[in-house]
Design an enzyme around this catalytic site. Structure first.
Site, short mmCIF file in Angstrom:
data_model
loop_
_atom_site.label_atom_id
_atom_site.label_comp_id
_atom_site.label_asym_id
_atom_site.label_seq_id
_atom_site.Cartn_x
_atom_site.Cartn_y
_atom_site.Cartn_z
N ASP A 32 29.81 -13.85 -73.08
CA ASP A 32 28.92 -12.98 -73.90
C ASP A 32 27.70 -12.59 -73.28
OD1 ASP A 32 28.95 -10.94 -76.17
OD2 ASP A 32 27.57 -12.36 -77.37
N ASP B 165 22.66 -18.73 -76.44
CA ASP B 165 23.90 -18.53 -77.09
C ASP B 165 25.12 -18.96 -76.18
OD1 ASP B 165 22.58 -17.67 -79.33
OD2 ASP B 165 22.87 -15.50 -78.77
#
Length: 279
Positions: free
Chosen positions: A216, A233
């Site tokens: 991502d 993340d």
């Protein structure tokens, strides 16, 4: 630090391979504390629920989540909570006082997490075989996965928040900030896009060499703090053995190339992919 762009050195002795090590998603001490419901825990849960920074969250945190926070306080990882750093559908991140200064505490909501979205990254990863369709186990696996991925990225020389510990659906890690939180790459004016791109490109290559693909990667998952770039993340990051790893890597390259190309950097998805993989 290395000479190129001030990047940290990678751990040359680190050898990828823990992708074959199963991760335990069985009940933790937090679950046992929540089941016992003793007076001390009930008093702690009430104080947390009544705190301003948790009032909105209280309805989506189960007792075992409060027990996880309680356990982290008991174990000395957290002394007091500050305010929220970020709030999302699946997790909220808070600042907290730790024994050595401020830490970040990421709390995943088991009841609100996007189960189907998470499964695409867990299914096929040999570290998480056998967790089935139990939503709690999926979220617990996700937290363990993020902790593991942060450690591997750090050892590979990628600047990430240092992972400190996990307890059930709670991850404690380094706080990226001083008086204010670090800002995402998408939120700042980049003085030298070429240099920023070369740092991000190097991070992507280092992750790949360490057997990881972010999955991502974009301008929203890179934080700028004191002139340094940090990758955040990593919960969805997969190993190169994942059946969809190539698809995720190509998507990462597309997102990064699109962002920097718009800033005038001479880059394409294919040229970035070639740099990252060395092929």
């Amino acid at each position: 630090m290395s000479d190129d762009y001030g990047l940290i050195d990678s751990d040359a002795s680190a050898v990828p391979g823990d992708e074959w090590e199963a991760i335990d998603v069985s009940d933790t001490e937090s679950d046992r504390i929540a089941r016992r419901q003793d007076r001390e825990f009930l008093s702690f849960r009430k104080r947390i629920k009544d705190a301003d920074q948790f009032k909105v969250e209280a309805s989506v945190f189960d007792d075992a989540t409060f027990a996880a926070i309680y356990k982290l306080v008991q174990d000395g990882y957290i002394d007091a909570f500050g305010g929220p750093i970020s709030t999302g559908k699946e997790a909220s991140v808070y600042s907290a006082k730790g024994p050595d200064g401020t830490v970040a505490v990421k709390i995943y909501r088991i009841n609100a997490s996007d189960f189907r979205q998470m499964r695409q990254y867990l299914d096929g990863d040999p570290r998480f075989e056998g967790i089935g369709n139990d939503k709690k186990k999926v979220v617990l696996a996700w937290v363990k996965k993020e902790f593991s991925n942060l450690g591997r990225a750090r050892d590979a020389g990628v600047a990430v928040p240092d992972p400190i510990t996990t307890e059930r659906n709670v991850l404690v890690m380094e706080y990226l900030g001083d008086e204010s939180r670090g800002r995402r790459l998408a939120e700042v004016e980049i003085e030298n896009p070429q240099t920023a791109f070369e740092v991000v490109r190097e991070y992507m290559q280092r992750l790949y060499r360490a057997g990881l693909i972010h999955g991502d990667f974009s301008e929203y998952n890179v934080v700028v703090q004191n002139g340094e770039l940090y990758v955040i993340d990593l919960g969805q990051a997969v190993t190169v053995h994942h059946p969809n790893s190539r698809e995720f890597l190509e998507r990462d390259c597309h997102n990064v190339a699109r962002f920097f190309e718009a800033l005038g950097v001479d880059v394409t998805q294919s040229s970035l992919l070639e740099f990252v993989t060395g092929v």
